[in-house]
Design an enzyme around this catalytic site. Structure first.
Site, PDB file in Angstrom:
ATOM      1  N   TYR A   1     -30.059  10.589-129.964  1.00 26.23           N
ATOM      2  CA  TYR A   1     -29.149  11.524-129.489  1.00 26.23           C
ATOM      3  C   TYR A   1     -28.013  10.899-129.038  1.00 26.23           C
ATOM      4  O   TYR A   1     -26.825  11.384-129.421  1.00 26.23           O
ATOM      5  CB  TYR A   1     -29.726  12.234-128.326  1.00 26.23           C
TER       6      TYR A   1
ATOM      7  N   SER B   1     -20.685  14.286-124.952  1.00 27.33           N
ATOM      8  CA  SER B   1     -21.741  13.995-123.796  1.00 27.33           C
ATOM      9  C   SER B   1     -21.172  12.774-123.192  1.00 27.33           C
ATOM     10  O   SER B   1     -20.885  11.955-123.768  1.00 27.33           O
ATOM     11  CB  SER B   1     -23.242  14.152-124.236  1.00 27.33           C
TER      12      SER B   1
END
Length: 258
Positions: free
Chosen positions: A167, A153
């Site tokens: 995260y 990501s």
């Protein structure tokens, strides 16, 4: 005159985790179109995963189906033990391409973050990637060819908003794995690379509104990305012609990090 369709991944076996929908499904379709025999993995979306397998087979390509909950400590081992009988056992003991796509997101500012949330995210986003990649590396080293493609990501190198600490840490770990494992495996003909998407069109599409428009403005192209656009990068990295690309993280983000 009908020109032959190039299939650079013919006779290659690919496992795409979390491929019942979204980015994973798009990657499974794309690798199958390039000739790979694709194992479609699901955790809870069996019907969607089966529909994807049926779609790939209807196009004259090869696909099989496996389910496992990779967020549990035993999930990756269960998935690996079930791989040999796929495709009627024709590829027993083979894995040429691993796409570590399965992942999850949870939002919590640090004071509200829980141990349970930490464990869930790290088990799925990090531990399963480690366990599956370790197994794949052993198999690929035997054949002298392989591709490990991680789906990270843009949050693996930046934290643009509050509440994303755990995260972000999992995706930073993926970038670290990619760099380190490329050193471990590159001389054995196995490359390890990382694709870092930004805002990808969710399924189903969200309703238009202030949040929707604000998310699009994070990009310089003014729109969400498409899962198929991530799949194109995965297919490029899986291609035998990409053998000199190793240990890299590619932001496929519409200018998010520009």
């Amino acid at each position: 005159m009908n020109l032959p369709i190039e299939q650079p991944l013919a006779d290659k076996v690919a496992l795409v985790t979390g491929s019942s929908r979204g980015i994973g499904a798009a990657i499974a379709r794309r690798l199958a179109a390039d000739g790979a025999a694709v194992i479609v993995h699901f955790s809870t979306g069996r019907e969607r995963a089966q529909a994807l397998v049926d779609e790939i087979r209807a196009a004259g390509q090869e696909a099989d189906l496996l389910g496992a909950d990779l967020s549990t400590p035993d999930g990756p081992a269960g998935l690996l033990s079930a791989m040999d009988p796929t495709f009627g056992g024709r590829f027993a003991g083979r894995l040429d391409i691993l796409v570590n796509n399965a992942g999850s997101f949870e939002f919590a500012p640090l004071p509200d973050a829980t141990d349970e949330s930490f464990d869930r995210l790290f088990n799925l986003n990090v531990r399963s990637v480690f366990q599956l990649s370790r197994h794949a590396a052993r198999l690929m080293a035997q054949s002298g060819w392989g591709r490990i493609i991680n789906i990270g990501s843009v949050f693996g190198e930046a934290a643009p908003s509050a509440g994303m600490g755990v995260y972000c840490a999992t995706k930073f770990a993926i970038q670290g794995f990619t760099r380190a494992w490329s050193r471990d495996l590159g001389a054995q003909g196995v490359t390890v690379n990382n694709i870092q998407p930004a805002v990808i069109q969710p399924e189903p599409p969200p309703s238009a509104g202030p949040t929707f428009e604000a998310m699009k403005r994070f990009t310089s192209v003014g729109r969400f990305g498409k899962a198929s656009e991530i799949a194109e990068m995965a297919a490029f990295l899986a291609n035998p012609k990409a053998a000199f690309i190793n240990g890299e993280s590619f932001n496929v983000d519409g200018g998010w990090r520009a």
